[in-house]
Design an enzyme around this catalytic site. Structure first.
Site, PDB file in Angstrom:
ATOM      1  N   TYR A   1       2.640   9.795   0.065  1.00  0.00           N
ATOM      2  CA  TYR A   1       3.708   9.213   0.896  1.00  0.00           C
ATOM      3  C   TYR A   1       5.091   9.495   0.307  1.00  0.00           C
ATOM      4  O   TYR A   1       6.091   9.281   0.961  1.00  0.00           O
ATOM      5  CB  TYR A   1       3.554   7.689   1.050  1.00  0.00           C
ATOM      6  CG  TYR A   1       2.224   7.215   1.606  1.00  0.00           C
ATOM      7  CD1 TYR A   1       1.310   8.093   2.166  1.00  0.00           C
ATOM      8  CD2 TYR A   1       1.880   5.866   1.566  1.00  0.00           C
ATOM      9  CE1 TYR A   1       0.091   7.646   2.662  1.00  0.00           C
ATOM     10  CE2 TYR A   1       0.663   5.417   2.064  1.00  0.00           C
ATOM     11  CZ  TYR A   1      -0.230   6.324   2.599  1.00  0.00           C
ATOM     12  OH  TYR A   1      -1.430   5.864   3.081  1.00  0.00           O
TER      13      TYR A   1
ATOM     14  N   LYS B   1      -2.749   5.790  -4.283  1.00  0.00           N
ATOM     15  CA  LYS B   1      -3.841   6.754  -4.075  1.00  0.00           C
ATOM     16  C   LYS B   1      -3.354   8.113  -4.576  1.00  0.00           C
ATOM     17  O   LYS B   1      -2.151   8.360  -4.587  1.00  0.00           O
ATOM     18  CB  LYS B   1      -4.166   6.879  -2.574  1.00  0.00           C
ATOM     19  CG  LYS B   1      -3.979   5.599  -1.775  1.00  0.00           C
ATOM     20  CD  LYS B   1      -4.294   5.754  -0.311  1.00  0.00           C
ATOM     21  CE  LYS B   1      -3.931   4.510   0.477  1.00  0.00           C
ATOM     22  NZ  LYS B   1      -2.505   4.359   0.788  1.00  0.00           N
TER      23      LYS B   1
ATOM     24  N   ASP C   1       0.840  -1.202   0.000  1.00  0.00           N
ATOM     25  CA  ASP C   1       0.000   0.000   0.000  1.00  0.00           C
ATOM     26  C   ASP C   1       0.871   1.247   0.000  1.00  0.00           C
ATOM     27  O   ASP C   1       1.657   1.470   0.919  1.00  0.00           O
ATOM     28  CB  ASP C   1      -0.873   0.008   1.265  1.00  0.00           C
ATOM     29  CG  ASP C   1      -1.806   1.216   1.284  1.00  0.00           C
ATOM     30  OD1 ASP C   1      -2.853   1.142   0.617  1.00  0.00           O
ATOM     31  OD2 ASP C   1      -1.477   2.229   1.934  1.00  0.00           O
TER      32      ASP C   1
ATOM     33  N   HIS D   1      -7.725   9.269  -2.422  1.00  0.00           N
ATOM     34  CA  HIS D   1      -7.165   9.189  -1.068  1.00  0.00           C
ATOM     35  C   HIS D   1      -8.115   9.756  -0.005  1.00  0.00           C
ATOM     36  O   HIS D   1      -8.298   9.164   1.054  1.00  0.00           O
ATOM     37  CB  HIS D   1      -5.808   9.903  -1.027  1.00  0.00           C
ATOM     38  CG  HIS D   1      -4.902   9.429   0.067  1.00  0.00           C
ATOM     39  ND1 HIS D   1      -3.535   9.401  -0.049  1.00  0.00           N
ATOM     40  CD2 HIS D   1      -5.163   8.967   1.306  1.00  0.00           C
ATOM     41  CE1 HIS D   1      -3.006   8.948   1.078  1.00  0.00           C
ATOM     42  NE2 HIS D   1      -3.979   8.674   1.916  1.00  0.00           N
TER      43      HIS D   1
HETATM   44  N1  NAP Z   1      -5.773   5.970   3.535  1.00  0.00           N
HETATM   45  C1  NAP Z   1      -5.292   6.756   4.467  1.00  0.00           C
HETATM   46  O1  NAP Z   1      -5.692   7.923   4.630  1.00  0.00           O
HETATM   47  C2  NAP Z   1      -4.216   6.242   5.372  1.00  0.00           C
HETATM   48  C3  NAP Z   1      -3.859   6.944   6.527  1.00  0.00           C
HETATM   49  C4  NAP Z   1      -2.848   6.421   7.342  1.00  0.00           C
HETATM   50  C5  NAP Z   1      -2.224   5.220   6.983  1.00  0.00           C
HETATM   51  N2  NAP Z   1      -2.570   4.572   5.833  1.00  0.00           N
HETATM   52  C6  NAP Z   1      -1.907   3.299   5.423  1.00  0.00           C
HETATM   53  O2  NAP Z   1      -2.087   2.350   6.473  1.00  0.00           O
HETATM   54  C7  NAP Z   1      -0.818   1.827   6.844  1.00  0.00           C
HETATM   55  C8  NAP Z   1      -0.842   1.387   8.282  1.00  0.00           C
HETATM   56  O3  NAP Z   1      -1.188   2.458   9.117  1.00  0.00           O
HETATM   57  P1  NAP Z   1      -0.204   3.003  10.252  1.00  0.00           P
HETATM   58  O4  NAP Z   1       1.200   2.824   9.820  1.00  0.00           O
HETATM   59  O5  NAP Z   1      -0.691   4.359  10.618  1.00  0.00           O
HETATM   60  O6  NAP Z   1      -0.577   2.064  11.494  1.00  0.00           O
HETATM   61  P2  NAP Z   1      -0.292   0.546  11.898  1.00  0.00           P
HETATM   62  O7  NAP Z   1       0.268  -0.208  10.765  1.00  0.00           O
HETATM   63  O8  NAP Z   1      -1.526   0.071  12.548  1.00  0.00           O
HETATM   64  O9  NAP Z   1       0.783   0.700  13.030  1.00  0.00           O
HETATM   65  C9  NAP Z   1       2.113   1.058  12.720  1.00  0.00           C
HETATM   66  C10 NAP Z   1       2.884   1.219  14.010  1.00  0.00           C
HETATM   67  O10 NAP Z   1       2.869  -0.006  14.753  1.00  0.00           O
HETATM   68  C11 NAP Z   1       4.199  -0.511  14.873  1.00  0.00           C
HETATM   69  N3  NAP Z   1       4.106  -1.978  14.667  1.00  0.00           N
HETATM   70  C12 NAP Z   1       4.006  -2.628  13.494  1.00  0.00           C
HETATM   71  N4  NAP Z   1       3.919  -3.951  13.710  1.00  0.00           N
HETATM   72  C13 NAP Z   1       3.951  -4.148  15.043  1.00  0.00           C
HETATM   73  C14 NAP Z   1       3.895  -5.302  15.857  1.00  0.00           C
HETATM   74  N5  NAP Z   1       3.798  -6.510  15.334  1.00  0.00           N
HETATM   75  N6  NAP Z   1       3.963  -5.125  17.212  1.00  0.00           N
HETATM   76  C15 NAP Z   1       4.061  -3.876  17.748  1.00  0.00           C
HETATM   77  N7  NAP Z   1       4.112  -2.747  17.020  1.00  0.00           N
HETATM   78  C16 NAP Z   1       4.056  -2.883  15.675  1.00  0.00           C
HETATM   79  C17 NAP Z   1       5.016   0.192  13.822  1.00  0.00           C
HETATM   80  O11 NAP Z   1       6.348   0.414  14.254  1.00  0.00           O
HETATM   81  P3  NAP Z   1       7.659  -0.161  13.461  1.00  0.00           P
HETATM   82  O12 NAP Z   1       7.592   0.261  12.036  1.00  0.00           O
HETATM   83  O13 NAP Z   1       8.748   0.492  14.229  1.00  0.00           O
HETATM   84  O14 NAP Z   1       7.604  -1.653  13.617  1.00  0.00           O
HETATM   85  C18 NAP Z   1       4.321   1.558  13.750  1.00  0.00           C
HETATM   86  O15 NAP Z   1       4.733   2.394  14.794  1.00  0.00           O
HETATM   87  C19 NAP Z   1       0.148   2.974   6.531  1.00  0.00           C
HETATM   88  O16 NAP Z   1       1.462   2.535   6.492  1.00  0.00           O
HETATM   89  C20 NAP Z   1      -0.397   3.438   5.211  1.00  0.00           C
HETATM   90  O17 NAP Z   1       0.033   2.586   4.164  1.00  0.00           O
HETATM   91  C21 NAP Z   1      -3.567   5.052   5.039  1.00  0.00           C
END
Ligand code: NAP
Length: 275
Positions: A52, A77, A47, A110
């Protein structure tokens, strides 16, 4: 060991892996490294987004990994400046250039930016790109039920809506609209970063019971709930752990526990925020 995610069918016939790799806020170098490592673990769904600024890195990681293009599922997006019938073609062409590939598996608006009120035109343009094969599936992100209804009233139904969703924010209202219209729900921030979800005693108790980590319990809940989730990590151990949710099943009462965790944790308001 290579683990493959279960997949869900989209209306156009494409298959979307239920666990994908989120790449925000990785830069190009980090994204290339993470995507390359993720492919060797078994990830097939990636994704990214114009916003980004790492589509180049994602494309580079895929090439480095040697994965056959047809095996990868790439979502990207575009931003609000491309919200028009012709604008989406320029957005898609630029994304393809940055990714270094010749089609996009899933293209998303997006944010709806309802103040502009141009997402219906944009979506019409995306359907043309889909007919031409430049894009295999078309969807949206951060759309509320009213935005989805406006599209539906114009005869347009996205295949996917990617929204902020975790057990504290199960988004039942928007999911109800998705079920009615046949839209697949995709969870961004599925691990609820910053909310304390992964240290919630109900989750840690389940982690202990199943011999899994808290993140695996949450991601297994996504899979069994028929959701797509795109956890982001740059750490090899966590990358592996987040995909490794296929060899256990949460029983009905534990699913009920997870289903009952809604709080008033805030959700980004797409009537106000967007880019
Ligand atoms: N459509 C939209 O508007 C929108 C908005 C925000 C995000 N997104 C997409 O959604 C994806 C995921 O969202 P997100 O990055 O905000 O949140 P997330 O994936 O729920 O959480 C990421 C956080 O959790 C940590 N983490 C990952 N795996 C873990 C595990 N197994 N145990 C403990 N901690 C863990 C990561 O740290 P480390 O990297 O240090 O492991 C990071 O700090 C984004 O990367 C992006 O592609 C889309």
């Amino acid at each position: 060991m290579t683990i493959l995610s279960p997949v869900l069918p989209l209306r156009s016939g494409a298959l979307i892996p239920q666990i994908g790799l989120g790449t925000w806020p990785m830069d190009d170098d980090e994204a290339a490294r993470a995507v390359d490592a993720a492919v060797s673990l078994g990830y097939r769904h990636f994704d990214t987004a114009e916003n980004y600024r790492n589509e180049k890195g994602v494309g580079e990681g895929l090439r480095r990994s040697g994965l056959d293009r047809e095996q990868a599922f790439i979502t990207t997006k575009f931003n609000k400046e491309w919200h028009s019938f012709d604008g989406v073609r320029r957005a898609a062409d630029a994304a393809l250039q940055r990714l270094g590939t010749d089609y996009i598996d899933l293209l998303l608006i997006h944010w709806p930016n309802p103040g502009l009120n141009r997402y219906v035109d944009a979506f019409r343009g995306m359907r043309v790109l889909q007919d031409e094969g430049l894009v295999r599936a078309v969807g949206v992100s951060n759309f509320k039920p009213a935005h989805l209804q406006q599209l539906a009233d114009a005869g347009l139904v996205p295949e996917v809506n990617q929204v902020q969703l975790d057990p504290y924010r199960p988004r039942l209202g928007v999911r109800e609209t998705h079920s009615r219209l046949g839209i697949v729900t995709e969870a961004w921030s599925p691990l609820g970063p910053g909310s304390g979800l992964l240290t919630d005693p109900r989750i840690t108790a389940l982690a202990e019971k199943y011999g899994k980590t808290p993140a695996q319990i949450v991601l297994r809940w996504d899979v069994q709930s028929g959701l797509v989730a795109i956890p982001k990590s740059v750490h090899p151990q966590r990358l592996a752990e987040n995909l490794d949710v296929v060899d256990f099943v949460l029983d009905a009462s534990d699913l009920q526990t997870l289903d009952g965790m809604e709080t008033d944790a805030p959700v980004s308001d797409s009537d106000v925020f967007g880019h």
